[in-house]
Scaffold this motif. Structure first.
Motif, PDB file in Angstrom:
ATOM      1  N   LEU A 125      -1.520   6.627   7.919  1.00  0.00           N
ATOM      2  CA  LEU A 125      -0.229   6.394   7.272  1.00  0.00           C
ATOM      3  C   LEU A 125       0.684   5.498   8.094  1.00  0.00           C
ATOM      4  CD1 LEU A 125       0.423   9.997   5.919  1.00  0.00           C
ATOM      5  CD2 LEU A 125      -0.435   8.024   4.661  1.00  0.00           C
ATOM      6  N   GLY A 126       0.426   5.410   9.390  1.00  0.00           N
ATOM      7  CA  GLY A 126       1.242   4.552  10.232  1.00  0.00           C
ATOM      8  C   GLY A 126       0.768   3.118  10.276  1.00  0.00           C
ATOM      9  N   GLU A 127      -0.506   2.886   9.935  1.00  0.00           N
ATOM     10  CA  GLU A 127      -1.081   1.548  10.058  1.00  0.00           C
ATOM     11  C   GLU A 127      -1.542   0.968   8.731  1.00  0.00           C
ATOM     12  OE1 GLU A 127      -0.918  -0.139  12.778  1.00  0.00           O
ATOM     13  OE2 GLU A 127      -0.139   1.532  13.980  1.00  0.00           O
ATOM     14  N   GLN A 128      -1.977   1.814   7.812  1.00  0.00           N
ATOM     15  CA  GLN A 128      -2.574   1.319   6.575  1.00  0.00           C
ATOM     16  C   GLN A 128      -1.683   1.497   5.350  1.00  0.00           C
ATOM     17  OE1 GLN A 128      -6.176   3.744   7.069  1.00  0.00           O
ATOM     18  NE2 GLN A 128      -7.356   1.847   7.260  1.00  0.00           N
ATOM     19  N   ALA A 129      -0.539   2.131   5.512  1.00  0.00           N
ATOM     20  CA  ALA A 129       0.398   2.322   4.399  1.00  0.00           C
ATOM     21  C   ALA A 129       1.693   1.569   4.698  1.00  0.00           C
ATOM     22  CB  ALA A 129       0.686   3.803   4.178  1.00  0.00           C
ATOM     23  N   VAL A 178       4.345   2.137   2.529  1.00  0.00           N
ATOM     24  CA  VAL A 178       5.342   3.079   2.019  1.00  0.00           C
ATOM     25  C   VAL A 178       4.680   4.439   1.829  1.00  0.00           C
ATOM     26  CG1 VAL A 178       6.951   3.617   0.123  1.00  0.00           C
ATOM     27  CG2 VAL A 178       6.520   1.224   0.764  1.00  0.00           C
ATOM     28  N   VAL A 179       5.398   5.495   2.192  1.00  0.00           N
ATOM     29  CA  VAL A 179       5.019   6.858   1.821  1.00  0.00           C
ATOM     30  C   VAL A 179       6.122   7.412   0.930  1.00  0.00           C
ATOM     31  CG1 VAL A 179       4.655   9.219   2.614  1.00  0.00           C
ATOM     32  CG2 VAL A 179       3.652   7.327   3.894  1.00  0.00           C
ATOM     33  N   LEU A 180       5.738   7.826  -0.270  1.00  0.00           N
ATOM     34  CA  LEU A 180       6.672   8.532  -1.149  1.00  0.00           C
ATOM     35  C   LEU A 180       6.476  10.030  -0.934  1.00  0.00           C
ATOM     36  CD1 LEU A 180       6.425   6.674  -4.595  1.00  0.00           C
ATOM     37  CD2 LEU A 180       8.062   6.314  -2.746  1.00  0.00           C
ATOM     38  N   SER A 220       0.867  -1.169   0.000  1.00  0.00           N
ATOM     39  CA  SER A 220       0.000   0.000   0.000  1.00  0.00           C
ATOM     40  C   SER A 220       0.909   1.226   0.000  1.00  0.00           C
ATOM     41  CB  SER A 220      -0.906  -0.009   1.228  1.00  0.00           C
ATOM     42  OG  SER A 220      -1.703   1.155   1.284  1.00  0.00           O
ATOM     43  N   VAL A 221       0.826   2.032  -1.048  1.00  0.00           N
ATOM     44  CA  VAL A 221       1.770   3.131  -1.267  1.00  0.00           C
ATOM     45  C   VAL A 221       1.018   4.450  -1.271  1.00  0.00           C
ATOM     46  CG1 VAL A 221       3.479   4.126  -2.825  1.00  0.00           C
ATOM     47  CG2 VAL A 221       3.255   1.623  -2.631  1.00  0.00           C
ATOM     48  N   ALA A 222       1.350   5.328  -0.338  1.00  0.00           N
ATOM     49  CA  ALA A 222       0.780   6.676  -0.280  1.00  0.00           C
ATOM     50  C   ALA A 222       1.783   7.650  -0.881  1.00  0.00           C
ATOM     51  CB  ALA A 222       0.470   7.060   1.170  1.00  0.00           C
ATOM     52  N   VAL A 277       9.281   5.644   4.828  1.00  0.00           N
ATOM     53  CA  VAL A 277       9.112   6.928   4.149  1.00  0.00           C
ATOM     54  C   VAL A 277      10.324   7.151   3.252  1.00  0.00           C
ATOM     55  CG1 VAL A 277       8.716   9.400   4.408  1.00  0.00           C
ATOM     56  CG2 VAL A 277       7.832   7.805   6.139  1.00  0.00           C
ATOM     57  N   VAL A 278      10.056   7.449   1.973  1.00  0.00           N
ATOM     58  CA  VAL A 278      11.102   7.611   0.965  1.00  0.00           C
ATOM     59  C   VAL A 278      10.975   9.020   0.359  1.00  0.00           C
ATOM     60  CG1 VAL A 278      12.041   6.723  -1.201  1.00  0.00           C
ATOM     61  CG2 VAL A 278      10.980   5.144   0.446  1.00  0.00           C
ATOM     62  N   ASN A 279      12.041   9.809   0.528  1.00  0.00           N
ATOM     63  CA  ASN A 279      13.245   9.545   1.308  1.00  0.00           C
ATOM     64  C   ASN A 279      12.987   9.747   2.796  1.00  0.00           C
ATOM     65  OD1 ASN A 279      15.139   8.876  -0.763  1.00  0.00           O
ATOM     66  ND2 ASN A 279      15.279  11.033  -1.328  1.00  0.00           N
TER      67      ASN A 279
END
Length: 323
Positions: free
Chosen positions: A78-82, A84-86, A4-6, A113-115
């Motif tokens: 974003l902490g539980e359902q993702a 990766v965060v771009l 799952s990517v946000a 989290v990227v970066n």
């Protein structure tokens, strides 16, 4: 492994799909079966130990004018359902950008989290590069007209640019006669509270400004960006053009020096700028670009290599968490 990517970025409607690196990353993620969500940095919310955003599930396609489709928005934790965060919104690197890094840092132990947000905050393009001053052209950081004049007298011609600028905006060349230096410093000082970057002008910029992309500390490709007619700036966003290129020995030395530190800091996707095959000018970590042009010239699937690195990191984190 389906993720799952946000994607935290600017509005999708305004992007140039022919060259946008964020869009290329989204296409590559979707092709791998990852589920995509889109939100803007200003959509972030925090309460208790939860960070969430009103995010749209999104699908993308390389069709101009019909390149994305949103489903109904959801409150994405974003902490539980993702997984990766771009973090891909464009600079300026202002308080809004900095605040987003602080909020994302609070979930970085749960979501990749990227970066890495703390590293992005601590490595702005024209400040982080000072750690590698041995590779840089003569450089001055200042708000002082007197210091700028002395630097100009020493180097004959200089370039002045905002310390936290991006995309080739507000870059000025000042000739040895210093005709507009005082007015330029006055405007810069009125516009920005921080000091400014002043560098010796490099005539070699006429032959291009090389963008080199590193993924998890390793070189994956490069393009040479040529200035447009009557320009000193070679950024593609201000009319520069790209051409195929190879790395010099000096550029390989620069990348070898930077690579381990980039990897250690969690800076997975980085673009560095080198002029004349030897002068390092920027280390771009906020929202680097160039991967579409590299693929066009070299056939290298840089987006795929970035996702390989991301998936590897996610798998490593899950393996540690399972122990």
């Amino acid at each position: 492994m389906s993720l799952s990517v946000a994607v935290q970025m600017d509005p999708l409607a305004g992007i140039n799909i022919a060259g946008d690196s964020s869009f290329a990353l989204m296409l590559a993620a979707q092709a791998r079966g990852h589920r995509l969500f889109h939100y803007a940095a200003e959509d972030l919310n925090w309460s208790g130990d939860r960070l969430w955003a009103k995010a749209h599930p999104v699908t993308v396609q390389r069709v101009a004018g019909d390149h994305f489709r949103f489903d109904d928005p959801v409150g994405l934790d974003l902490g539980e359902q993702a997984d990766v965060v771009l973090m891909r919104q464009d600079p300026p690197f202002d308080l809004g950008y900095i605040t987003a890094t602080h909020l994302l840092e609070r979930i970085a132990d749960r979501t990749l989290v990227v970066n890495d947000p703390a590293s992005v905050r601590n490595a702005p393009e024209k400040v982080f590069v000072l750690d590698y001053a041995r590779f840089m052209p003569p450089t001055l950081i200042t708000r002082s007209l007197d210091e700028a004049r002395a630097f100009l007298a020493e180097h004959g011609a200089i370039v002045i640019k905002p310390l936290h600028g991006n995309g080739g905006k507000a870059i000025f060349k000042v000739e040895a006669d210093a005709a507009n230096l005082s007015a330029l410093i006055e405007v810069f000082n009125q516009t920005w509270r921080e000091p400014h970057m002043v560098q010796a002008f490099l005539p070699a910029v006429a032959k291009g400004d090389k963008r080199i992309v590193l993924v998890d500390g390793e070189v994956v490709g490069a393009i040479n960006r040529l200035p447009g007619e009557g320009e000193i700036r070679s950024n593609l966003a201000v009319g520069g053009s790209a051409e195929k290129t190879e790395l010099t020995e000096r550029e390989r030395e620069i990348c070898a020096a930077l690579g381990p530190e980039l990897k250690r800091r969690g800076l997975i996707f980085v673009g560095i700028d080198v002029i004349g095959g030897e002068w390092l000018t920027e280390i771009n970590v906020t929202s680097p670009t160039g991967i579409v042009a590299i693929e066009r010239f070299d056939g290298t699937d840089v987006a795929g290599l970035i996702w390989d690195a991301i998936e590897r990191r996610v798998a490593e984190r899950k393996a540690v968490g399972a122990r």
